[in-house]
Design an enzyme around this catalytic site. Structure first.
Site, PDB file in Angstrom:
ATOM      1  N   ASN A 157      51.097  14.977  52.978  1.00 40.78           N
ATOM      2  CA  ASN A 157      51.993  15.864  53.743  1.00 40.78           C
ATOM      3  C   ASN A 157      53.325  15.174  53.958  1.00 40.78           C
ATOM      4  O   ASN A 157      53.562  14.508  54.968  1.00 40.78           O
ATOM      5  CB  ASN A 157      51.332  16.266  55.059  1.00 40.78           C
ATOM      6  CG  ASN A 157      50.212  17.249  54.839  1.00 40.78           C
ATOM      7  OD1 ASN A 157      50.452  18.436  54.574  1.00 40.78           O
ATOM      8  ND2 ASN A 157      48.974  16.762  54.873  1.00 40.78           N
ATOM      9  N   GLU A 158      54.193  15.357  52.974  1.00 43.15           N
ATOM     10  CA  GLU A 158      55.496  14.705  52.966  1.00 43.15           C
ATOM     11  C   GLU A 158      56.414  15.314  54.038  1.00 43.15           C
ATOM     12  O   GLU A 158      56.108  16.388  54.582  1.00 43.15           O
ATOM     13  CB  GLU A 158      56.135  14.869  51.580  1.00 43.15           C
ATOM     14  CG  GLU A 158      55.325  14.247  50.440  1.00 43.15           C
ATOM     15  CD  GLU A 158      55.320  12.713  50.461  1.00 43.15           C
ATOM     16  OE1 GLU A 158      55.513  12.098  51.524  1.00 43.15           O
ATOM     17  OE2 GLU A 158      55.089  12.127  49.389  1.00 43.15           O
ATOM     18  N   PRO A 159      57.523  14.625  54.361  1.00 42.26           N
ATOM     19  CA  PRO A 159      58.455  15.155  55.368  1.00 42.26           C
ATOM     20  C   PRO A 159      58.781  16.632  55.110  1.00 42.26           C
ATOM     21  O   PRO A 159      59.031  17.032  53.969  1.00 42.26           O
ATOM     22  CB  PRO A 159      59.684  14.264  55.194  1.00 42.26           C
ATOM     23  CG  PRO A 159      59.107  12.952  54.733  1.00 42.26           C
ATOM     24  CD  PRO A 159      57.945  13.328  53.839  1.00 42.26           C
ATOM     25  N   SER A 161      56.527  18.975  56.074  1.00 43.43           N
ATOM     26  CA  SER A 161      55.240  19.698  56.098  1.00 43.43           C
ATOM     27  C   SER A 161      54.979  20.229  57.507  1.00 43.43           C
ATOM     28  O   SER A 161      54.885  19.454  58.454  1.00 43.43           O
ATOM     29  CB  SER A 161      54.094  18.757  55.707  1.00 43.43           C
ATOM     30  OG  SER A 161      54.223  18.325  54.374  1.00 43.43           O
ATOM     31  N   THR A 176      57.257   7.863  48.011  1.00 46.41           N
ATOM     32  CA  THR A 176      55.820   7.863  47.711  1.00 46.41           C
ATOM     33  C   THR A 176      55.593   7.553  46.241  1.00 46.41           C
ATOM     34  O   THR A 176      54.709   6.770  45.876  1.00 46.41           O
ATOM     35  CB  THR A 176      55.224   9.246  48.062  1.00 46.41           C
ATOM     36  OG1 THR A 176      55.423   9.472  49.455  1.00 46.41           O
ATOM     37  CG2 THR A 176      53.749   9.320  47.721  1.00 46.41           C
TER      38      THR A 176
END
Ligand code: GLP
Length: 257
Positions: A157-159, A161, A176
């Site tokens: 859940n990347e920035p 999300s 990532t």
């Protein structure tokens, strides 16, 4: 009126070593599995990948071999999987889980769930919805183990999300992919997308423990625990979970008060 705190932060515990932390975690998980077995019920575990949980899996294998811990009443759901790699590629999470845990314990294959990273685009949404449905039918996640990426992600859940996001396809953050480049033998080999449980999926787990070791994790641990609750750091949502804890070694806790 004397204040009731408006928001409770998750507990964090600082251990002398990762080995001490995972002993405690594995004991807690084994108690859950055994108490459910005694009641004739399943324990539903949410599992993570990365270097961080490796020692935890080693301890679970030891408990299985030396202390008779059986996983026959466990159903597992992994957090995430890269998209576009063949399933038996060395860096898939399917390979990781089999190599580091599943090949060494008695968890029945039919009770193991990992998002499938080999589907054509047109089948991904239905697969993600079915993954959510399987978690629901299993009764929800009893215990979710998490690591944390340098972007603050849990799962992938990347920035950006949202807190209520569900299992879905996601584009990986540049940081990532950079962090994964060495394992893949170069940045261009790292997949650009993945499937991940959403923040909402994870936050519905009844108990959550996030693990982090080493000084390089200290800045993001500080943001996750002490910074604002924000979709820019998905681990910060754990501040609002009633039963989440961070298990840290001294290095990862080094930027906390
Ligand atoms: C990947 C995984 C995360 C994991 C993170 C940190 O991005 N999808 O679940 O927490 O890596 O990995 P490591 O534990 O190797 O630092």
């Amino acid at each position: 009126m004397w204040g009731v705190p408006l928001m409770t932060s998750p507990a964090f515990r600082v251990f002398d070593s990762p080995a001490a932390a995972v002993r405690e975690l594995a004991f807690e998980v084994s108690q859950l599995i055994r108490s459910r077995a005694a009641a004739g019920r399943q324990a539903v575990l949410g599992l993570a990948t990365g270097n961080t949980p490796l020692l935890f899996y080693r301890e679970l294998i030891r408990l299985h071999r030396e202390e008779g811990l059986s996983f026959t009443n466990v159903t597992s759901f992994n957090l995430d999987e890269y998209l576009g790699l063949p399933r038996d590629h060395a860096e898939t999470y399917w390979t990781f889980m089999h190599r580091n845990l599943l090949d060494h314990i008695d968890l029945p294959a039919a009770q193991v769930n990992l998002p499938c990273g080999t589907l054509p685009d047109g089948e991904i949404n239905a697969h993600c919805a079915a993954y959510e449905e399987r978690i629901r039918q299993a009764g929800g996640l009893d215990f979710q183990v998490l690591g944390i990426g340098r972007t603050g992600h849990i799962g992938f859940n990347e920035p950006g999300s949202p807190k209520d996001s569900r299992t879905r396809r996601i584009q990986l953050d540049a940081m990532t992919r950079q962090d994964a480049a060495a394992a893949f033998g170069g940045l261009e080999q790292v997949p650009t997308h993945a499937l991940t449980m959403g923040c909402g999926t994870i936050l519905e787990a009844r108990r959550i423990v996030l693990l982090a070791w080493g000084e390089h994790k200290a800045p993001i641990i500080r943001e996750a625990l002490r910074g604002p609750v924000t979709d820019q750091v998905s681990a910060s949502f754990l501040q609002e979970h009633p039963n989440a804890a961070f298990y840290l070694d001294r290095g990862a806790a080094g930027a906390l008060d």
